[in-house]
Design a protein around this motif. Structure first.
Motif, PDB file in Angstrom:
ATOM      1  N   GLU A   1       0.815  -1.217   0.000  1.00  0.00           N
ATOM      2  CA  GLU A   1       0.000   0.000   0.000  1.00  0.00           C
ATOM      3  C   GLU A   1       0.851   1.272   0.000  1.00  0.00           C
ATOM      4  N   GLN A   2       1.953   1.273   0.733  1.00  0.00           N
ATOM      5  CA  GLN A   2       2.790   2.472   0.812  1.00  0.00           C
ATOM      6  C   GLN A   2       3.883   2.500  -0.239  1.00  0.00           C
ATOM      7  N   GLY A   3       3.973   1.453  -1.049  1.00  0.00           N
ATOM      8  CA  GLY A   3       5.026   1.384  -2.051  1.00  0.00           C
ATOM      9  C   GLY A   3       6.046   0.319  -1.701  1.00  0.00           C
ATOM     10  N   GLU A   4       6.883  -0.038  -2.675  1.00  0.00           N
ATOM     11  CA  GLU A   4       7.899  -1.067  -2.474  1.00  0.00           C
ATOM     12  C   GLU A   4       8.828  -0.688  -1.327  1.00  0.00           C
ATOM     13  N   LEU A   5       9.051  -1.638  -0.421  1.00  0.00           N
ATOM     14  CA  LEU A   5       9.869  -1.367   0.753  1.00  0.00           C
ATOM     15  C   LEU A   5      11.287  -0.971   0.365  1.00  0.00           C
ATOM     16  N   LEU A   6      11.886  -1.638  -0.630  1.00  0.00           N
ATOM     17  CA  LEU A   6      13.249  -1.305  -1.035  1.00  0.00           C
ATOM     18  C   LEU A   6      13.340   0.128  -1.521  1.00  0.00           C
ATOM     19  N   LEU A   7      12.333   0.585  -2.258  1.00  0.00           N
ATOM     20  CA  LEU A   7      12.331   1.967  -2.733  1.00  0.00           C
ATOM     21  C   LEU A   7      12.246   2.932  -1.558  1.00  0.00           C
ATOM     22  N   ARG A   8      11.376   2.648  -0.602  1.00  0.00           N
ATOM     23  CA  ARG A   8      11.241   3.531   0.559  1.00  0.00           C
ATOM     24  C   ARG A   8      12.514   3.528   1.405  1.00  0.00           C
ATOM     25  N   GLU A   9      13.160   2.380   1.504  1.00  0.00           N
ATOM     26  CA  GLU A   9      14.416   2.309   2.246  1.00  0.00           C
ATOM     27  C   GLU A   9      15.495   3.128   1.560  1.00  0.00           C
ATOM     28  N   LYS A  10      15.549   3.070   0.245  1.00  0.00           N
ATOM     29  CA  LYS A  10      16.556   3.840  -0.489  1.00  0.00           C
ATOM     30  C   LYS A  10      16.293   5.347  -0.390  1.00  0.00           C
ATOM     31  N   ILE A  11      15.034   5.754  -0.449  1.00  0.00           N
ATOM     32  CA  ILE A  11      14.711   7.170  -0.294  1.00  0.00           C
ATOM     33  C   ILE A  11      15.150   7.654   1.085  1.00  0.00           C
ATOM     34  N   ALA A  12      14.830   6.871   2.116  1.00  0.00           N
ATOM     35  CA  ALA A  12      15.195   7.249   3.482  1.00  0.00           C
ATOM     36  C   ALA A  12      16.705   7.366   3.635  1.00  0.00           C
ATOM     37  N   HIS A  13      17.447   6.433   3.028  1.00  0.00           N
ATOM     38  CA  HIS A  13      18.902   6.404   3.203  1.00  0.00           C
ATOM     39  C   HIS A  13      19.622   7.383   2.284  1.00  0.00           C
ATOM     40  N   LYS A  14      19.324   7.315   0.992  1.00  0.00           N
ATOM     41  CA  LYS A  14      20.077   8.095   0.014  1.00  0.00           C
ATOM     42  C   LYS A  14      19.699   9.578  -0.005  1.00  0.00           C
ATOM     43  N   LEU A  15      18.431   9.875   0.193  1.00  0.00           N
ATOM     44  CA  LEU A  15      17.978  11.259   0.076  1.00  0.00           C
ATOM     45  C   LEU A  15      17.815  11.961   1.418  1.00  0.00           C
ATOM     46  N   TYR A  16      17.548  11.197   2.476  1.00  0.00           N
ATOM     47  CA  TYR A  16      17.285  11.810   3.780  1.00  0.00           C
ATOM     48  C   TYR A  16      18.277  11.389   4.863  1.00  0.00           C
TER      49      TYR A  16
END
Length: 390
Positions: free
Chosen positions: A52-67
């Motif tokens: 529902e919130q999107g692919e976990l790997l994508l969310r993990e990468k956003i959290a790590h790489k961008l934030y």
């Protein structure tokens, strides 16, 4: 444009107006998209509805790489772009909230508010909707509103780097904004779609770089201008656990409900493309494309200033805000289109504070930028040409 082409069918019109990207997707991302599409044609590679919130790997990468892990994957919601997400956020907060917007700013903030019924009437003299607080942002105040003059509202829309002015709020300014929101129990909706264009390490790319922002802010990000996904459609929003209503309940709970009810998430293919963007190879390749657009912007900015036109922005965003004091934005737009066959964007389309300005976009092909600059040079009279020759 159509009227000009009717009068002059041979006209070659160059667009430095609408902020659409023009460079192809970088190879690493295009290959991943193609692989993902082909995989769906196999039994092993097929996938249906995603999380529902999107692919976990994508969310993990956003959290790590961008934030840099200052936010957590479960606070991230994947979407099909910032524009759509702003509309869904309006549904979350309803028609009875009050809002404040930068003036000038991205029109979607106001337009979605009008659609939701958060405004009651339109003032034809002021050219603005009643019920919306317009936070005037001008060269005189450094394109940051005088917050002490802004009344309390439920929501505050803020975009940095700003569309259309191309200016970036400093750390000190965003600290003031966060303090203002805390004092007034307001929620900031922070649009960071152009953050990847910031090159100055002293300028914040996210509202969450400011202490306490996780208690008052929702951030909306996008892969559109970052990686040429204007047509692919992929973005995200962040609703921190610490963002609470006055009764202490988390906003994130309601947002999860709204998000999963109105939206089945971005396509599986697009999300795989987002994962590729945030690979080391993807980040390296898209940085080159961003540098290309920023060089376009530098070329346009220098050419305008050589002509004596005051400009703003352009160093950390793909937009230049050009001032034409005492003139109507649409008159300037029509003059440039008619005489130089170049499309710009009238500043008044971004709010009352945009009158007297025109936006130039660097999101064009280099050859078009170079030709546009040549066209903008003053046309010399026959006498001036003879004098120069002698």
């Amino acid at each position: 444009k159509q009227a000009l082409l009717k009068r002059n069918p041979e006209a070659k019109i160059i667009s430095l107006g609408v902020g659409d990207t023009t460079q192809p997707l970088v190879p690493h991302v295009a290959e991943r998209l193609a692989q993902s599409a082909l995989a769906l044609g196999t039994t092993k590679g097929y996938s249906g509805y995603g999380p529902e919130q999107g692919e976990l790997l994508l969310r993990e990468k956003i959290a790590h790489k961008l934030y840099h892990n200052c936010i957590r994957p479960h606070e991230i919601f994947i979407n099909d772009g910032a524009k759509s997400e702003v509309g869904r956020l309006q549904v979350l907060f309803g028609r009875d909230v009050t809002i404040a917007v930068q003036d000038p700013s991205y029109p979607v903030y106001v337009d979605t508010s009008v659609i939701m019924g958060q405004t009651r009437s339109y003032d034809t003299k002021l050219h603005q909707y009643s019920g919306i607080t317009y936070m005037l942002s001008t060269p005189e105040n450094g394109f940051f509103p005088q917050l002490q003059e802004v009344p309390r509202t439920d929501l505050i829309y803020f975009c940095s780097p700003n569309n259309p002015t191309g200016t970036v709020a400093t750390r000190k300014q965003l600290t003031q904004l966060v303090s203002f929101a805390k004092k007034n129990r307001s929620i900031i909706i922070f649009d960071s779609a152009y953050a990847p264009y910031i090159r100055d390490p002293n300028l914040p790319r996210s509202i969450y770089e400011i202490p306490g922002a996780n208690e008052v802010a929702i951030e909306v990000g996008s892969f559109s201008k970052m990686a040429g996904f204007t047509g692919v459609r992929l973005g995200w929003s962040i609703v921190p656990d610490d963002l609470l209503y006055d009764d202490g309940t988390p906003v994130r709970t309601d947002w999860h409900r709204i998000h999963s009810t109105f939206f089945n998430n971005a396509s599986n293919i697009a999300q795989q493309g987002g994962i590729a963007i945030l690979d080391e190879m993807g980040l390296q390749q898209i940085e080159q494309v961003i540098d290309y657009y920023l060089e376009n912007t530098r070329i346009i900015k220098e050419a305008l200033e050589d002509l004596g036109i005051s400009t703003y922005g352009g160093s950390s965003a793909p937009y230049i805000w050009a001032a034409f004091p005492g003139r109507k934005s649409w008159d300037v737009f029509e003059e440039i289109l008619e005489n130089k066959q170049i499309i710009t964007t009238p500043g008044s389309g971004f709010g009352p504070g945009g009158e007297g300005f025109v936006r130039f976009s660097g999101l064009a092909r280099r050859e078009e930028v170079v030709e546009a600059i040549e066209r903008l040079q003053p046309t010399k009279s026959r006498t001036e040409q003879l004098i120069q020759l002698t």
